[in-house]
Motif scaffolding. Structure first.
Motif, mmCIF file in Angstrom:
data_model
loop_
_atom_site.group_PDB
_atom_site.id
_atom_site.type_symbol
_atom_site.label_atom_id
_atom_site.label_comp_id
_atom_site.label_asym_id
_atom_site.label_seq_id
_atom_site.Cartn_x
_atom_site.Cartn_y
_atom_site.Cartn_z
ATOM 1 N N CYS A 111 10.316 -11.242 -13.369
ATOM 2 C CA CYS A 111 10.696 -11.193 -11.956
ATOM 3 C C CYS A 111 9.864 -10.144 -11.260
ATOM 4 C CB CYS A 111 12.174 -10.819 -11.820
ATOM 5 S SG CYS A 111 12.539 -9.181 -12.501
ATOM 6 N N TYR A 112 10.002 -10.116 -9.938
ATOM 7 C CA TYR A 112 9.446 -9.035 -9.142
ATOM 8 C C TYR A 112 10.273 -7.765 -9.311
ATOM 9 C CZ TYR A 112 6.315 -12.041 -6.374
ATOM 10 O OH TYR A 112 5.317 -12.880 -5.963
ATOM 11 N N ASN A 113 9.567 -6.652 -9.300
ATOM 12 C CA ASN A 113 10.181 -5.332 -9.142
ATOM 13 C C ASN A 113 11.288 -5.075 -10.163
ATOM 14 O OD1 ASN A 113 8.411 -5.279 -6.975
ATOM 15 N ND2 ASN A 113 9.954 -5.989 -5.524
ATOM 16 N N LEU A 114 12.461 -4.647 -9.691
ATOM 17 C CA LEU A 114 13.575 -4.301 -10.589
ATOM 18 C C LEU A 114 14.725 -5.281 -10.426
ATOM 19 C CD1 LEU A 114 13.591 -0.432 -9.924
ATOM 20 C CD2 LEU A 114 12.175 -1.721 -11.523
ATOM 21 N N ILE A 115 14.388 -6.539 -10.074
ATOM 22 C CA ILE A 115 15.413 -7.539 -9.768
ATOM 23 C C ILE A 115 16.062 -8.104 -11.031
ATOM 24 C CG2 ILE A 115 15.711 -9.857 -8.769
ATOM 25 C CD1 ILE A 115 13.700 -9.000 -6.602
ATOM 26 N N CYS A 116 15.383 -7.986 -12.167
ATOM 27 C CA CYS A 116 15.954 -8.426 -13.443
ATOM 28 C C CYS A 116 15.679 -7.337 -14.478
ATOM 29 C CB CYS A 116 15.349 -9.762 -13.888
ATOM 30 S SG CYS A 116 13.586 -9.650 -14.324
ATOM 31 N N PRO A 117 16.391 -7.337 -15.607
ATOM 32 C CA PRO A 117 16.115 -6.340 -16.644
ATOM 33 C C PRO A 117 14.699 -6.500 -17.183
ATOM 34 C CG PRO A 117 18.247 -7.391 -17.007
ATOM 35 C CD PRO A 117 17.560 -8.177 -15.940
ATOM 36 N N GLY A 118 13.991 -5.387 -17.326
ATOM 37 C CA GLY A 118 12.623 -5.457 -17.850
ATOM 38 C C GLY A 118 11.862 -4.169 -17.608
ATOM 39 N N LEU A 178 10.975 -12.800 0.095
ATOM 40 C CA LEU A 178 11.539 -11.856 -0.877
ATOM 41 C C LEU A 178 12.216 -10.670 -0.206
ATOM 42 C CD1 LEU A 178 11.784 -11.283 -3.945
ATOM 43 C CD2 LEU A 178 9.608 -10.055 -3.793
ATOM 44 N N TYR A 179 11.771 -10.341 1.016
ATOM 45 C CA TYR A 179 12.289 -9.147 1.692
ATOM 46 C C TYR A 179 12.909 -9.505 3.047
ATOM 47 C CZ TYR A 179 9.227 -7.128 -1.851
ATOM 48 O OH TYR A 179 8.614 -6.815 -3.035
ATOM 49 N N ARG A 207 4.213 -4.071 0.746
ATOM 50 C CA ARG A 207 5.115 -3.353 -0.156
ATOM 51 C C ARG A 207 4.510 -3.251 -1.556
ATOM 52 N NH1 ARG A 207 10.726 -3.278 1.306
ATOM 53 N NH2 ARG A 207 11.035 -3.961 3.464
ATOM 54 N N LEU A 208 4.752 -2.124 -2.201
ATOM 55 C CA LEU A 208 4.364 -1.956 -3.600
ATOM 56 C C LEU A 208 5.232 -2.867 -4.457
ATOM 57 C CD1 LEU A 208 2.888 -0.280 -5.873
ATOM 58 C CD2 LEU A 208 4.910 1.207 -5.840
ATOM 59 N N PHE A 209 4.595 -3.618 -5.384
ATOM 60 C CA PHE A 209 5.401 -4.508 -6.213
ATOM 61 C C PHE A 209 4.899 -4.522 -7.651
ATOM 62 C CE2 PHE A 209 1.870 -7.314 -5.513
ATOM 63 C CZ PHE A 209 1.839 -8.147 -6.626
ATOM 64 N N THR A 210 5.781 -4.971 -8.533
ATOM 65 C CA THR A 210 5.425 -5.260 -9.922
ATOM 66 C C THR A 210 5.930 -6.657 -10.269
ATOM 67 O OG1 THR A 210 7.492 -4.346 -10.807
ATOM 68 C CG2 THR A 210 5.632 -2.831 -10.599
ATOM 69 N N TYR A 211 5.370 -7.221 -11.332
ATOM 70 C CA TYR A 211 5.834 -8.522 -11.820
ATOM 71 C C TYR A 211 5.538 -8.623 -13.302
ATOM 72 C CZ TYR A 211 7.373 -13.341 -11.435
ATOM 73 O OH TYR A 211 8.119 -14.493 -11.560
#
Length: 367
Positions: free
Chosen positions: A202-209, A179-180, A187-191
């Motif tokens: 998706c992970y992080n801010l890779i898609c709208p959400g 991914l990186y 790394r700090l992440f969200t999903y």
């Protein structure tokens, strides 16, 4: 196609910051961030912060790790949010654009037979309606053997039916080279997903959400320093909870409100969660000889080695229907391959409900 996709997801910044670790951080106007490209969010602006759950004590917040991009004294201006810029190299690590930034479809986390190489060592509660979870997690840099594997430690907020319409919200730290672009820092992440990882989220801010409001924290950026075996332990505090007024799910990192997952993204999680999970996850791709890889979970050491050597989650709490932080009840443990990765729980006055977990992956008992 890749360049067109990058133009879509990389919003222009008011300021650009070059991080010492090679990341590029764009300070994007908060109302122009990618989240608001989502059909349900078009034209909106970030919401004001909600009240914290009852029982929240800001003096208990722990955030001993920092992000390299901001350690040089650089910061984003008011009205903007720091966004890690996605590059061609990031996307080229994946087979195609449609899979970029997404998890593969997973088996049930509490299922004893791992699917797609996903393995877990977790503690979970599932006999109630839940509105959030909170924990202190120490941060490590586990070895990840193959580019396509990852190792993470996180909180899951879950509702729906596994394999059909599973809704999840996830946040924690991860080492994920694919991914990186080969990077192996935590790394700090969200999903998030609303269809069991099949096509949404998706992970992080890779898609709208996910909507970011913090101008201090960049989701997807590295965190430092990391814990050392037998040495100093560095930890973060994560809190996820549902705002009773607007129904959105908020993320707090240490004392900083990072942002929220709008309730319109979900089906089951529009109401409440049916399970909260804490712990570690890895992907084991199996070597050419069919053996387990040596991808580590947590510190890479088993739970029985204890504090300072094994990874930990401490001060576990869940948010109840009255928007109060309470200790979890009827806790269950799950480790599909305890000879590879295991978990051991406990309770103390200092750490409340806690557990140690992790392991080295491949070893004589985990062939």
């Amino acid at each position: 196609m890749i360049r067109a996709h990058l133009r879509k997801i990389n919003k222009p910044g008011m300021k650009t910051i070059k991080s010492p670790d090679g990341d590029i951080i764009d300070c994007v106007l908060s109302h122009q961030q990618l989240a608001f490209d989502h059909p349900e969010l078009k034209g909106q602006k970030p919401l004001d912060p909600p009240e914290r759950p009852r029982g929240y004590n800001s003096s208990n917040e722990t955030n001993e790790v920092f992000q390299p991009w901001s350690m040089s004294g650089e910061s984003c201006p008011e009205g903007t949010v720091p966004v890690r810029r996605v590059t061609e190299e990031d996307i080229l690590e994946f087979h195609n654009i449609s899979t970029f930034g997404r998890k593969t479809i997973e088996s049930s986390i509490t299922n004893d037979s791992p699917s797609n190489g996903h393995e877990y060592a977790i503690e979970y509660v599932s006999e109630n309606a839940f509105y959030g979870g909170k924990a202190n997690i120490n941060v490590w840099a586990p070895r990840v053997e193959l580019q396509t594997e990852f190792s993470l430690s996180q909180i899951w907020i879950v509702a729906g039916t596994d394999g059909v319409d599973l809704n999840t919200i996830e946040a924690g730290w991860q080492v994920h080279p694919q991914l990186y672009k080969g990077d192996r820092q935590p790394r700090l992440f969200t999903y998030w997903t609303k269809d069991g990882y099949k096509g949404t989220g998706c992970y992080n801010l890779i898609c709208p959400g996910f909507v970011q409001i913090s101008k201090k924290i960049a989701v997807g950026s590295a965190i430092t320093p990391v814990s050392s075996y037998g040495g100093h332990q560095f930890q973060i505090t994560l809190l996820i909870w549902k705002d009773p007024k607007n129904g959105n799910w908020w993320l707090q990192y240490g004392g900083e409100l990072v942002g929220y997952w709008p309730s319109v993204l979900f089906t089951h999680l529009k109401d409440h969660a049916t399970m909260v999970q804490f712990g570690g996850e890895i992907v084991n791709s199996r070597g050419l000889d069919g053996s387990h890889t040596s991808t580590q979970m947590g510190s890479g050491h088993f739970a029985e080695e204890g504090d300072g050597k094994a990874s930990f989650f401490r001060n576990l709490q869940v948010v109840d229907e009255g928007n109060s932080l309470v200790p979890p009840q009827n806790i269950k443990l799950s480790a599909q391959h305890p000879n590879c990765y295991d978990i051991k729980q406990g309770f103390s006055q200092n750490y409340g409900n806690y557990f140690n977990y992790g392991g080295p992956g491949k070893n004589p008992n985990c062939p």
